[in-house]
Design a protein around this motif. Structure first.
Motif, short mmCIF file in Angstrom:
data_model
loop_
_atom_site.label_atom_id
_atom_site.label_comp_id
_atom_site.label_asym_id
_atom_site.label_seq_id
_atom_site.Cartn_x
_atom_site.Cartn_y
_atom_site.Cartn_z
N TRP A 468 0.83 -1.21 0.00
CA TRP A 468 0.00 0.00 0.00
C TRP A 468 0.86 1.26 0.00
O TRP A 468 0.45 2.29 -0.55
CB TRP A 468 -1.04 0.00 1.12
CG TRP A 468 -0.59 -0.04 2.55
CD1 TRP A 468 -0.59 -1.12 3.38
CD2 TRP A 468 -0.13 1.07 3.34
NE1 TRP A 468 -0.14 -0.76 4.63
CE2 TRP A 468 0.13 0.57 4.64
CE3 TRP A 468 0.09 2.41 3.09
CZ2 TRP A 468 0.61 1.37 5.68
CZ3 TRP A 468 0.56 3.23 4.12
CH2 TRP A 468 0.82 2.71 5.39
N LEU A 469 2.07 1.19 0.57
CA LEU A 469 2.96 2.35 0.50
C LEU A 469 3.43 2.57 -0.94
O LEU A 469 3.50 3.71 -1.41
CB LEU A 469 4.15 2.16 1.43
CG LEU A 469 5.11 3.34 1.54
CD1 LEU A 469 4.39 4.60 2.00
CD2 LEU A 469 6.26 3.01 2.48
N GLY A 470 3.73 1.48 -1.65
CA GLY A 470 4.10 1.61 -3.05
C GLY A 470 2.96 2.18 -3.87
O GLY A 470 3.17 3.01 -4.77
N ALA A 471 1.74 1.76 -3.56
CA ALA A 471 0.57 2.30 -4.26
C ALA A 471 0.38 3.78 -3.95
O ALA A 471 0.00 4.58 -4.82
CB ALA A 471 -0.68 1.51 -3.86
N LEU A 472 0.67 4.16 -2.69
CA LEU A 472 0.56 5.57 -2.31
C LEU A 472 1.55 6.43 -3.11
O LEU A 472 1.20 7.52 -3.59
CB LEU A 472 0.80 5.71 -0.81
CG LEU A 472 0.36 7.02 -0.15
CD1 LEU A 472 -1.16 7.14 -0.17
CD2 LEU A 472 0.88 7.11 1.28
N ARG A 473 2.77 5.92 -3.27
CA ARG A 473 3.77 6.64 -4.07
C ARG A 473 3.29 6.79 -5.52
O ARG A 473 3.42 7.85 -6.12
CB ARG A 473 5.10 5.88 -4.07
CG ARG A 473 5.80 5.82 -2.74
CD ARG A 473 7.20 5.23 -2.91
NE ARG A 473 7.77 4.85 -1.63
CZ ARG A 473 7.97 3.60 -1.24
NH1 ARG A 473 7.64 2.58 -2.03
NH2 ARG A 473 8.51 3.35 -0.06
N TYR A 474 2.77 5.69 -6.07
CA TYR A 474 2.32 5.71 -7.46
C TYR A 474 1.18 6.72 -7.64
O TYR A 474 1.17 7.51 -8.59
CB TYR A 474 1.87 4.32 -7.88
CG TYR A 474 1.38 4.23 -9.31
CD1 TYR A 474 2.28 4.05 -10.36
CD2 TYR A 474 0.02 4.32 -9.62
CE1 TYR A 474 1.85 3.97 -11.67
CE2 TYR A 474 -0.43 4.25 -10.93
CZ TYR A 474 0.50 4.07 -11.95
OH TYR A 474 0.06 4.00 -13.25
N ALA A 475 0.23 6.71 -6.70
CA ALA A 475 -0.90 7.63 -6.78
C ALA A 475 -0.42 9.08 -6.69
O ALA A 475 -0.91 9.96 -7.41
CB ALA A 475 -1.91 7.34 -5.67
N ALA A 476 0.55 9.33 -5.82
CA ALA A 476 1.09 10.69 -5.70
C ALA A 476 1.77 11.12 -6.99
O ALA A 476 1.63 12.28 -7.43
CB ALA A 476 2.08 10.75 -4.53
N SER A 477 2.50 10.19 -7.62
CA SER A 477 3.19 10.54 -8.87
C SER A 477 2.21 10.83 -10.00
O SER A 477 2.55 11.53 -10.95
CB SER A 477 4.13 9.39 -9.28
OG SER A 477 3.40 8.26 -9.75
#
Length: 743
Positions: A468-477
């Motif tokens: 979910w942290l990786g997904a959070l980074r992707y969403a922010a990008s």
């Protein structure tokens, strides 16, 4: 001679067969000279059935022995010969001991002495089996046979053909070999029964291919290698090979390089070994490349391998290619499993469960289970008892390459978006469980996995943190600011339960950036305050915390967000205390307390009492500090508490522990031990591991001061264990040392 004795006894072939237990066919082969060296047990049974005297019996047995010797020295050579063992074979000591135990184990019912060696491509199963067979060769005077079953080819070796090859290697003439598979299997078992032979069956495709090739008992033994688990194969002992540990991997690479390894240097070779993921095939490829190019530098090659985009391309030397090894397994998969395999390469974290695999594969959970089983069976995924799966690093790169080749850019983008959305909705839903008015969140998304309790939500967030942290980074990008902010905000109360997790700074930084992009000043101040809190958790950075509180205060003032103004004062007070600026800390914390009391926020007011108590404690005013912690306990423990129940549950163990610490400082150690013991028990129930470790150490110290050395030693040891779980190795080592010293 056998025919003469049979005639003298006036017996037909069938009658002698019935009396001796030897088949009529075998008797006919002996009498016609097709079988010149029958086994001792067979000849002894015939001598008994014919009632031969001692001289005739001895003569018949000696003729059979001479025939066996002639058969041994005249049987065809070069058939199923064992390949050479590589000189630089390294490691696998425990596994070699396993094969030795297997061979020398007592006979057991059914298929005895059969070992199955499994593992993914590139792990050196064949090399290991060959090494083991060479080591065991002295135990098999009648021979060691090796047969490649071509299990990964489009057309594996047929059972009948395999049996024919083995029978010829055992000395059977072509005219002796039955035409049907069952007849060949029967003859094969009979030829092995009285021989001490080891058969290595390499690269098996299936249970059906292997079963007829196994010894039927007696002195024969077999080693099987396969990429598949062959779960249906009965009566075998199993050995699953894994990657080489880093030390052994470095030793293997050093052995391949020989004399030039000294000039390459151990650090560069260790880095290469690590990048190869402990796969012997990858290590051999890298070693061969360096040996064949004397001017190459190991450090430069390591730098090339560090580029994930080109790592698989670099792992090739002549006809050795790591991608080809993985590709053979990939080609064995059904189309649906191939799709799941390559799309799992986009999972952000290191491991995943079936629910996430279903999202990645765009399939049902039932179909995802089937695909995962197939991938594990072929060694393309590793599973665990916890129900989670992971790639080997090199296999993940291969899956990513397949994804690039076989899925369009639009399909990959859609998959990333779908996976990111699912992970963040799951994380946000799980985080909501811990909010003050907690309870089971309203789950309107029917495609989400069900989290039916706070414990399930806690576990999901912890084990899926990388995802979910990786997904959070992707969403922010991708500028998905509302989604990022919702997720970051939902983590606030959960972060109190897992305060030593390393990623809260990133979570709340992304939340603050998202709030700023949305122009939401109140939420921007909130996320900045969360960041201030992060820097007051050990290892503390109070100067940075103060900078965040100043920013939060500025933003909150501009938006007239009273609550966030108060929180900024409170976190500033905590940071000032950590800096030793106690008068300023008291003033800032008192101001926050007044604001929260005015607005009726008893939950936050109670936290202010704790912060004030800490300031008084640090000032040496232990009695006054104890009063503050007792007030906290009263607010959190009222029968009709003014506090929110979930916050009271988190507050009470902290207040008890701080009160116990003050009691210890006041010399009231018996009371301190009681308070701390109760607090630590509550912390363990709530999984507040960081706080639990800290106060276990405090309790151990007070127990030692009280002269309760044995108890102190045990508590120090427990503190060391808990510190280890939260990643504080320094504190863990300190407590372990104190436990030993107390002894």
């Amino acid at each position: 001679m056998l025919r003469r004795h049979r005639h003298a006894a006036r017996l037909t072939l069938e009658q002698l067969a019935e009396a001796s237990g030897v088949s009529a066919r075998s008797l006919s082969d002996m009498e016609r000279g097709r079988s010149r060296g029958p086994q001792h047990r067979t000849v002894a049974a015939l001598a008994d059935a014919l009632a031969l005297d001692e001289i005739a019996r001895k003569q018949l047995i000696e003729l059979a022995r001479d025939g066996r010797l002639r058969d041994h020295w005249t049987r065809p050579t070069g058939l199923c010969e064992l390949p050479r063992s590589v000189d630089d074979f390294t490691g696998r000591a425990a596994e070699l001991a396993w094969t030795n135990d297997l061979i020398h184990a007592d006979k057991s019912p059914g298929v005895a002495g059969v070992g199955l060696i499994t593992g993914p491509a590139g792990l050196g199963k064949t090399t290991f089996a060959v090494r083991a067979a060479h080591t065991l060769r002295p135990d098999f005077p009648d021979g060691v046979l090796f047969l490649d079953l071509f299990g990964m080819s489009p057309q594996p070796l047929a059972v009948g053909e395999a049996l024919a090859l083995l029978l010829r290697a055992l000395g059977a003439a072509d005219q002796q070999i039955p035409s049907d598979t069952s007849g060949r299997a029967s003859l094969y078992r009979s030829m092995l029964r009285d021989r001490r032979v080891l058969v290595v069956l390499d690269n098996a495709a299936s249970e059906e291919q292997v079963r007829p090739l196994l010894p039927g008992g007696g002195g024969g033994r077999a080693l099987i290698t396969s990429r598949r688990l062959l779960a249906g194969l009965e009566g075998v002992r199993r050995l699953s090979l894994g990657p080489l540990p880093l030390l052994e991997a470095t030793e293997l690479l050093t052995g391949i390089l020989g004399e030039r390894s000294a000039s390459d240097g151990e650090p560069a070779l260790a880095q290469l070994a690590q990048l190869c993921g402990g796969l012997p095939l990858a290590l051999r490829i890298i070693g061969n490349r360096l040996v064949s190019r004397p001017d190459w530098n190991a450090a430069e090659l390591a730098a090339r391998l560090s580029n994930e985009e080109r790592r698989l391309d670099q792992l090739s030397a002549g006809d050795l290619k790591i991608a080809n090894a993985f590709g053979m397994s990939y080609e064995q998969l059904a189309a649906s499993a191939r799709q799941v395999f390559r799309r799992l390469a986009l999972v952000p974290g290191r491991d995943f469960d079936a629910a996430l695999a279903a999202v990645a594969g765009g399939t049902s959970i039932e179909d995802a289970w089937d695909a995962l089983d197939e991938l594990v069976d072929l060694g393309l995924l590793q599973d665990s008892t916890s129900g989670r799966y992971r790639f080997h690093d090199l296999v993940r790169l291969f899956a990513r390459d397949r994804l690039q080749e076989e899925d369009t850019s639009a399909e990959r983008d859609a998959l990333s978006g779908r996976m990111t959305s699912w992970l963040l909705r799951m994380a946000t839903t799980a985080g909501r469980w811990f909010e003050p008015a907690y309870g089971r969140p309203d789950r309107s998304d029917s495609d989400l996995a069900d989290l039916s309790s706070m414990d399930e939500a806690d576990r999901w967030l912890r084990v899926n943190a990388d995802n979910w942290l990786g997904a959070l980074r992707y969403a922010a990008s991708r500028g998905l600011h509302s989604v990022v902010l919702d997720c970051a905000e939902s983590m606030h109360w959960f972060s109190d339960r897992w305060m030593h997790a390393p990623h809260w700074h990133e979570v709340f930084t992304l939340g603050a950036e998202a709030a700023a992009a949305l122009g939401d000043l109140a939420q921007h101040a909130t996320q900045l305050n969360y960041l201030a809190w992060v820097h007051t958790v050990p290892p503390e950075d109070p100067e940075t915390a103060l900078r965040y509180t100043a920013d939060a205060l500025d933003v909150a003032t501009r938006s007239d967000a009273t609550a966030q103004i108060a929180w900024a004062h409170l976190y500033a007070g905590v940071a000032l205390r950590l800096l030793g600026r106690l008068d300023e800390a008291v003033a800032s914390t008192s101001r926050a307390a007044e604001m929260f009391k005015t607005t009726g926020d008893i939950d936050a007011y109670c936290q202010c009492l704790g912060a004030l108590g800490n300031c008084l404690r640090d000032s040496g005013r232990y009695t006054e500090a104890l009063e503050q912690f007792h007030r906290m306990c009263d607010l959190a423990g009222d029968e009709e508490p003014a506090m929110t129940p979930s916050i009271a549950a988190l507050t009470r163990p902290y207040a008890l522990a701080r009160a116990g610490e003050c009691l210890g400082l006041l010399g009231r150690r018996a009371e301190a031990i009681t308070k701390l013991t109760e607090a630590i028990g509550l912390m363990e129930q709530l999984q507040l591991s960081g706080l639990q470790a800290r106060y276990l150490e405090v309790l151990a110290t007070i127990l030692a001061d009280e002269g309760r050395t044995g108890e102190s030693r045990r508590v120090y040891a427990r503190a060391a264990e808990v510190f280890e779980t939260v990643g504080d190795t320094e504190a863990s080592g300190r407590c372990r040392g104190l436990a030993t010293a107390a002894h």
